[in-house]
Design a protein around this motif. Structure first.
Motif, PDB file in Angstrom:
ATOM      1  N   ASN A  44       0.786  -1.209  -0.035  1.00 15.55           N
ATOM      2  CA  ASN A  44       0.007  -0.075  -0.060  1.00 15.55           C
ATOM      3  C   ASN A  44       0.948   1.190   0.085  1.00 15.55           C
ATOM      4  O   ASN A  44       1.337   1.538   0.965  1.00 15.55           O
ATOM      5  CB  ASN A  44      -1.015  -0.028   1.290  1.00 15.55           C
ATOM      6  N   LYS A  46       0.041   4.493  -0.576  1.00 16.53           N
ATOM      7  CA  LYS A  46      -0.367   5.511   0.169  1.00 16.53           C
ATOM      8  C   LYS A  46      -0.044   6.783  -0.827  1.00 16.53           C
ATOM      9  O   LYS A  46      -0.196   6.334  -2.168  1.00 16.53           O
ATOM     10  CB  LYS A  46      -0.220   5.785   1.440  1.00 16.53           C
ATOM     11  N   HIS A 127      -9.559   0.879   4.595  1.00 19.89           N
ATOM     12  CA  HIS A 127      -8.395   1.130   5.357  1.00 19.89           C
ATOM     13  C   HIS A 127      -8.587   2.151   6.534  1.00 19.89           C
ATOM     14  O   HIS A 127      -9.573   3.181   6.440  1.00 19.89           O
ATOM     15  CB  HIS A 127      -7.297   1.909   4.373  1.00 19.89           C
ATOM     16  N   GLU A 201      -5.356  -4.865  10.445  1.00 20.05           N
ATOM     17  CA  GLU A 201      -4.539  -3.866  10.817  1.00 20.05           C
ATOM     18  C   GLU A 201      -4.839  -3.092  11.989  1.00 20.05           C
ATOM     19  O   GLU A 201      -5.438  -2.305  12.002  1.00 20.05           O
ATOM     20  CB  GLU A 201      -4.484  -2.898   9.774  1.00 20.05           C
ATOM     21  N   ALA A 205      -0.796   0.005  15.041  1.00 17.98           N
ATOM     22  CA  ALA A 205       0.592  -0.319  14.566  1.00 17.98           C
ATOM     23  C   ALA A 205       0.773   0.103  13.189  1.00 17.98           C
ATOM     24  O   ALA A 205       1.690   0.043  12.797  1.00 17.98           O
ATOM     25  CB  ALA A 205       0.361  -1.883  14.317  1.00 17.98           C
ATOM     26  N   GLY A 207       2.010   2.485  10.747  1.00 12.65           N
ATOM     27  CA  GLY A 207       3.202   3.695  10.531  1.00 12.65           C
ATOM     28  C   GLY A 207       3.820   4.084  11.828  1.00 12.65           C
ATOM     29  O   GLY A 207       4.055   5.126  11.841  1.00 12.65           O
ATOM     30  N   GLY A 246       0.552  -3.392   9.442  1.00 14.80           N
ATOM     31  CA  GLY A 246       0.774  -2.705  10.558  1.00 14.80           C
ATOM     32  C   GLY A 246       2.192  -2.777  11.175  1.00 14.80           C
ATOM     33  O   GLY A 246       2.535  -3.551  11.685  1.00 14.80           O
ATOM     34  N   LEU A 266      -0.237  -6.821   4.285  1.00 10.90           N
ATOM     35  CA  LEU A 266      -0.485  -5.406   3.911  1.00 10.90           C
ATOM     36  C   LEU A 266       0.401  -4.602   4.430  1.00 10.90           C
ATOM     37  O   LEU A 266       0.483  -4.270   5.573  1.00 10.90           O
ATOM     38  CB  LEU A 266      -1.983  -5.313   4.086  1.00 10.90           C
ATOM     39  N   VAL A 267       1.362  -4.162   3.265  1.00 12.95           N
ATOM     40  CA  VAL A 267       2.649  -3.460   3.941  1.00 12.95           C
ATOM     41  C   VAL A 267       2.522  -1.928   3.432  1.00 12.95           C
ATOM     42  O   VAL A 267       2.298  -1.619   2.348  1.00 12.95           O
ATOM     43  CB  VAL A 267       3.801  -4.097   3.257  1.00 12.95           C
ATOM     44  N   GLY A 269       4.647   1.466   4.830  1.00 14.45           N
ATOM     45  CA  GLY A 269       6.183   2.116   4.959  1.00 14.45           C
ATOM     46  C   GLY A 269       7.046   1.098   4.101  1.00 14.45           C
ATOM     47  O   GLY A 269       7.757   1.720   3.358  1.00 14.45           O
TER      48      GLY A 269
HETATM   49  P1  PGA Z   1       2.602   0.507   7.472  1.00 14.75           P
HETATM   50  O1  PGA Z   1       0.913   0.579   6.901  1.00 14.75           O
HETATM   51  O2  PGA Z   1       2.993  -1.018   7.115  1.00 14.75           O
HETATM   52  O3  PGA Z   1       3.267   1.627   7.310  1.00 14.75           O
HETATM   53  O4  PGA Z   1       2.247   0.385   9.179  1.00 14.75           O
HETATM   54  C1  PGA Z   1       0.145  -0.577   6.858  1.00 14.75           C
HETATM   55  C2  PGA Z   1      -0.941  -0.071   6.191  1.00 14.75           C
HETATM   56  O5  PGA Z   1      -1.409   1.106   6.373  1.00 14.75           O
HETATM   57  O6  PGA Z   1      -1.772  -0.694   5.534  1.00 14.75           O
END
Ligand code: PGA
Length: 293
Positions: A44, A46, A127, A201, A205, A207, A246, A266-267, A269
């Motif tokens: 992801n 973003k 999300h 998620e 967790a 970000g 997360g 689901l990744v 950062g």
């Molecule tokens: P993150 O985000 O890996 O940066 O914590 C996960 C997400 O928002 O799907």
């Protein structure tokens, strides 16, 4: 007494016949329960990356055998990504959001058909950033998941509790409520289990650099799989992928991926860096099918 019994049995038979005629009791496609679930890892991005950065990412991406890889860039980058991937690439594209209507005066939105046209086959739905920053409700999430499935897009439905909810012991109540609400619009028959993905998620967790422990992720995903089994049946649920998201990283992915109900990630950062994301793909590939529940 015998009369009453016969009467009740007749009514029950009639109700069942009515339900069958209405399609409500039609079973979904029979899942191959003997087949192990193919791990799925979705990036992801973003609101990150330019077209040039997208091409640079693809050039450095190392796929892992046996893992379904999904990249979810900002919608305008879907065609850029599609063009950057080598012909016949197994990488799937996904969008980060969708509108549930087919068309209309919805400034700034995209329909399922538009996303499919742009090359997407998956879409992230519900999300926590959409819920918290853009006011998306459980009802919106349900309509989006249903619209996506109807259109042939595979929804990745996100659920997760906030920190205060975890600390007050409300985690499972929140997960149950979000999951049930998100799936209300689906109706019968159950969709193809491979076409519906649920991501746990925890909001605390995302970000933050603080991932759920493997035990916390497993506990939440086992709970979600059991609730899904109540809705769709155990055999169906065994074919369905459940993800953890997360602060997933190359470092914590191996332990998380070893849990029986963690079918991938689901990744956020870590998906921006091709090295880190490729390492997460490798961790998912190393998952032994015999650990799955
Ligand atoms: P993150 O985000 O890996 O940066 O914590 C996960 C997400 O928002 O799907």
């Amino acid at each position: 007494m015998t009369d009453l019994r016969a009467k009740v049995e007749r009514v029950v038979r009639e109700v069942i016949a009515d339900l069958a005629a209405s399609g409500a009791l039609r079973p979904g496609p029979a899942p191959d329960t003997a087949a192990p679930r193919t791990p799925l890892v979705a990036a992801n991005w973003k609101m990150h990356k330019s077209a040039a950065e997208t091409r640079a990412f693809v050039a450095k991406l190392r796929l892992a055998e046996g893992v379904e890889t999904v990249l979810c860039p900002p919608a305008v980058l879907l065609p850029v990504l599609a063009a950057a991937l080598p012909p016949g690439s197994p990488v799937r594209l996904g969008a980060q959001n969708v509108h549930f209507e087919a068309q209309g005066a919805f400034t700034g939105e995209h329909s399922c058909a538009m996303l499919l046209d742009a090359g997407a086959t998956y879409v992230v739905v519900g999300h926590s950033e959409r819920r918290a920053l853009f006011g998306e409700t459980d009802h919106d999430v349900a309509r989006k998941a249903a619209a996506a499935l109807r259109a042939g897009l595979r929804p990745i439905v996100c659920v997760g509790e906030r920190l205060a909810e975890r600390e007050s012991g409300a985690t499972f109540r929140v997960l149950r409520a979000q999951l049930t609400a998100a799936l209300t619009g689906l109706g019968a028959p159950a969709p193809d289990p491979a076409a519906l993905v649920v991501a746990y998620e925890p909001v605390w967790a995302i970000g933050t650099g603080r991932n759920a422990t493997a035990a916390q992720a497993q506990e939440a995903l086992a709970f979600l799989r059991d609730r899904l089994a109540e809705l769709f049946g155990h055999a169906w649920t065994r074919g369905m992928r459940l993800l953890y998201g997360g602060s997933a990283t190359a470092k914590n992915a191996p332990e998380l991926a070893a849990q029986p109900d963690v079918d991938g990630f689901l990744v956020g950062g870590a998906s921006l860096d091709p090295e880190a994301f490729s390492a997460i793909l490798a961790a998912a590939a190393a998952r032994r099918p015999e650990v799955t529940r």
